[in-house]
Design an enzyme around this catalytic site. Structure first.
Site, PDB file in Angstrom:
ATOM      1  N   VAL A 140       1.100   6.942  -0.548  1.00  0.00           N
ATOM      2  CA  VAL A 140       0.395   6.062   0.382  1.00  0.00           C
ATOM      3  C   VAL A 140      -1.025   5.819  -0.115  1.00  0.00           C
ATOM      4  CG1 VAL A 140      -0.402   5.806   2.762  1.00  0.00           C
ATOM      5  CG2 VAL A 140       1.733   7.010   2.296  1.00  0.00           C
ATOM      6  N   CYS A 141      -1.411   4.553  -0.141  1.00  0.00           N
ATOM      7  CA  CYS A 141      -2.770   4.182  -0.525  1.00  0.00           C
ATOM      8  C   CYS A 141      -3.563   3.940   0.761  1.00  0.00           C
ATOM      9  CB  CYS A 141      -2.753   2.930  -1.394  1.00  0.00           C
ATOM     10  SG  CYS A 141      -4.383   2.452  -1.964  1.00  0.00           S
ATOM     11  N   LEU A 142      -4.263   4.965   1.189  1.00  0.00           N
ATOM     12  CA  LEU A 142      -5.103   4.897   2.376  1.00  0.00           C
ATOM     13  C   LEU A 142      -6.388   5.624   2.020  1.00  0.00           C
ATOM     14  CD1 LEU A 142      -5.185   3.999   5.378  1.00  0.00           C
ATOM     15  CD2 LEU A 142      -4.275   6.243   5.960  1.00  0.00           C
TER      16      LEU A 142
ATOM     17  N   ASN B 215       0.801  -1.227   0.000  1.00  0.00           N
ATOM     18  CA  ASN B 215       0.000   0.000   0.000  1.00  0.00           C
ATOM     19  C   ASN B 215       0.832   1.276   0.000  1.00  0.00           C
ATOM     20  OD1 ASN B 215      -1.544  -2.064   2.194  1.00  0.00           O
ATOM     21  ND2 ASN B 215      -2.598  -1.538   0.294  1.00  0.00           N
TER      22      ASN B 215
END
Length: 184
Positions: free
Chosen positions: A112-114, A105
């Site tokens: 950042v993959c959030l 992620n």
């Protein structure tokens, strides 16, 4: 009457001069006020630490260090930079991982993959929510929403190899052709 006007003008001029010398604080934006509130209510997990590279007067730029104490990333130290927009909380902070990490992620450039930093952001969320979300990425990496597809595929297909790759990367080594600096 003329003397009274001159007296008022002199008083006004004197006040402006003092204000210039004393350096009255600039008016805070709504974003700065909200960040101040968020910081006063910040309740960091024991695995996190906050620093202010530009000094504590600049709340709009800070770093969070996360030291996971369980699972794949246990013992690592991962730094994230936060840049807060003046229109915060109507748009999320810009968050980048400053530590190169082998993670499904987080890509190799630190993106950042959030979900709460993108489409699920709402003004009721705060800095604390983001920190807990980032912390959760290290205890439960998600292979279903990847930025680093290679790490995601390995996590999904071979969790033991994924763990070995994470350890190699955190110790300062190569995973495939990519070198990772030591972060333990």
């Amino acid at each position: 009457m003329i003397n009274l006007i001159r007296l008022k003008d002199k008083q006004k001029e004197s006040a402006e001069t003092r204000a210039g010398r004393v350096g009255f604080a600039k008016k805070q934006t709504a974003g700065e006020l909200r960040v101040h509130k968020d910081m006063s209510e910040l309740n960091l997990p024991k695995t996190c630490k906050i620093t202010f590279p530009n000094g504590k007067d600049d709340l709009m730029h800070f770093e969070i260090s996360i030291r996971p104490d369980e699972r794949y990333y246990r013992g690592g130290n991962f730094r994230f930079s936060f840049k807060i927009s003046p229109v915060y909380p109507y748009e999320p902070p810009k968050v980048k991982c400053k530590t190169k990490v082998y993670h499904p992620n987080i890509d190799l450039e630190g993106n950042v993959c959030l979900n709460i930093l993108r489409e699920d952001w709402k003004p009721v969320l705060n800095i604390n929510t983001i920190v807990y979300g980032l912390s959760h990425l290290f205890t439960g990496p998600n292979h279903e929403d990847p930025l680093n597809h290679d790490a995601s595929d390995v996590l999904r297909d071979d969790p033991k190899l994924f763990q070995a790759n994470v350890r190699e990367a955190m110790a300062g080594g190569h995973v495939g052709k990519t070198y990772f600096a030591r972060c333990m």
